[in-house]
Design an enzyme around this catalytic site. Sequence first.
Site, PDB file in Angstrom:
ATOM      1  N   LYS B  96       0.878  -1.183   0.000  1.00 31.83           N
ATOM      2  CA  LYS B  96       0.000   0.000   0.000  1.00 31.83           C
ATOM      3  C   LYS B  96       0.903   1.216   0.000  1.00 31.83           C
ATOM      4  O   LYS B  96       1.638   1.450   0.964  1.00 31.83           O
ATOM      5  CB  LYS B  96      -0.896   0.000   1.244  1.00 31.83           C
ATOM      6  CG  LYS B  96      -1.606   1.338   1.470  1.00 31.83           C
ATOM      7  CD  LYS B  96      -2.457   1.331   2.738  1.00 31.83           C
ATOM      8  CE  LYS B  96      -2.825   2.747   3.149  1.00 31.83           C
ATOM      9  NZ  LYS B  96      -3.660   2.778   4.362  1.00 31.83           N
ATOM     10  N   THR B 206      -8.782   2.102  12.344  1.00 32.14           N
ATOM     11  CA  THR B 206      -9.110   2.782  13.605  1.00 32.14           C
ATOM     12  C   THR B 206     -10.456   2.354  14.197  1.00 32.14           C
ATOM     13  O   THR B 206     -10.547   2.044  15.386  1.00 32.14           O
ATOM     14  CB  THR B 206      -9.114   4.313  13.368  1.00 32.14           C
ATOM     15  OG1 THR B 206      -7.829   4.684  12.899  1.00 32.14           O
ATOM     16  CG2 THR B 206      -9.439   5.078  14.648  1.00 32.14           C
TER      17      THR B 206
END
Lengths: 67, 255
Positions: B96, B206
């Site tokens: 990524k 998160t």
Amino acid sequence: MISVKLNNKEKWIREGSSVSDLLKFLDLKKDGIVVEINLNIIKKDRYEDTVLQSGDSIEIITFMGGG
Amino acid sequence: MDMLKLGETEFSSRLLSGTGKFRDKNEIKEVLEKSGSQIITVALRRVNLENPTDNILNYIPKHITLLPNTSGARDAKEAVRIARIAKEAGCGNFVKIEVICDAKYLMPDNEETLKATKILAKEGFVVLPYIMPDIIICKKLEDAGASAVMPLGSPIGSNAGLQTKSLLEMVIENSNLPVIVDAGIGRPSHACEAMEMGADGVLINTAIATASNPAKMAEAFSLAIKAGRAAHLLKLQEESRYANASSPLTGFLNL
């Protein structure tokens, strides 16, 4: 003794030390880490015969949590 | 079977997970089990020599595809360096790309991300770039050999949902690559909305890692993603300003 930069901090090590010696001294296993010397990745099978030179910049990198 | 193809690999789950911010790294395994997620991100950092911590890889089951990110990179050169280190560490060839030099909003640098994508795709990486949603950069990333695009919904860790919605819609409509909405997804409803819109997947860190029960929240996200995907595949009905009765308009029991 020679001076090297280890993870951006100065460190004195015995002259003639290999990457393997350094990892042993630091008590780090070679699995799950990568060693770079002067921005070149050192293959694990070269740890024994890669001798650290005065002034080398050594980075020892591992995996952490991240998104 | 409805699969998500990234590079040469097909995945049945469209939920990509992250390993950041967990209170207890042992929770990661259950998060993966409950969510069915098959891809998880990890970051690379210098070993803390005064206080070496556990390698995060020890907490990730072996069958999970690792997606190392290049967080910490401020330009293409640093991103390429981090990607190569990850590959050398035996992490596979997924990466990524994350190039960020803005500390306030953690906005990605699309230009440097494109440069890094060109180099790494040529080296055989399966490149998933984290980007500001923009159809022009998506086209350029496709030409550069990216395997997907990962536009942001809102700033990383903000839980603010799809604030870039109309831009995401343009990207989804025009991209030939899989679109994985990354960053800012705070609730299962945000993830569901992205999937209904036609996203191919979402990346959530998160909102799962900091939940009071990460495994249960992971399961909730997984259900939301499946629901959104199913609805998208069935083509949603059009909206109308006016009511359209669902009960018959005849035979009322009026006195």
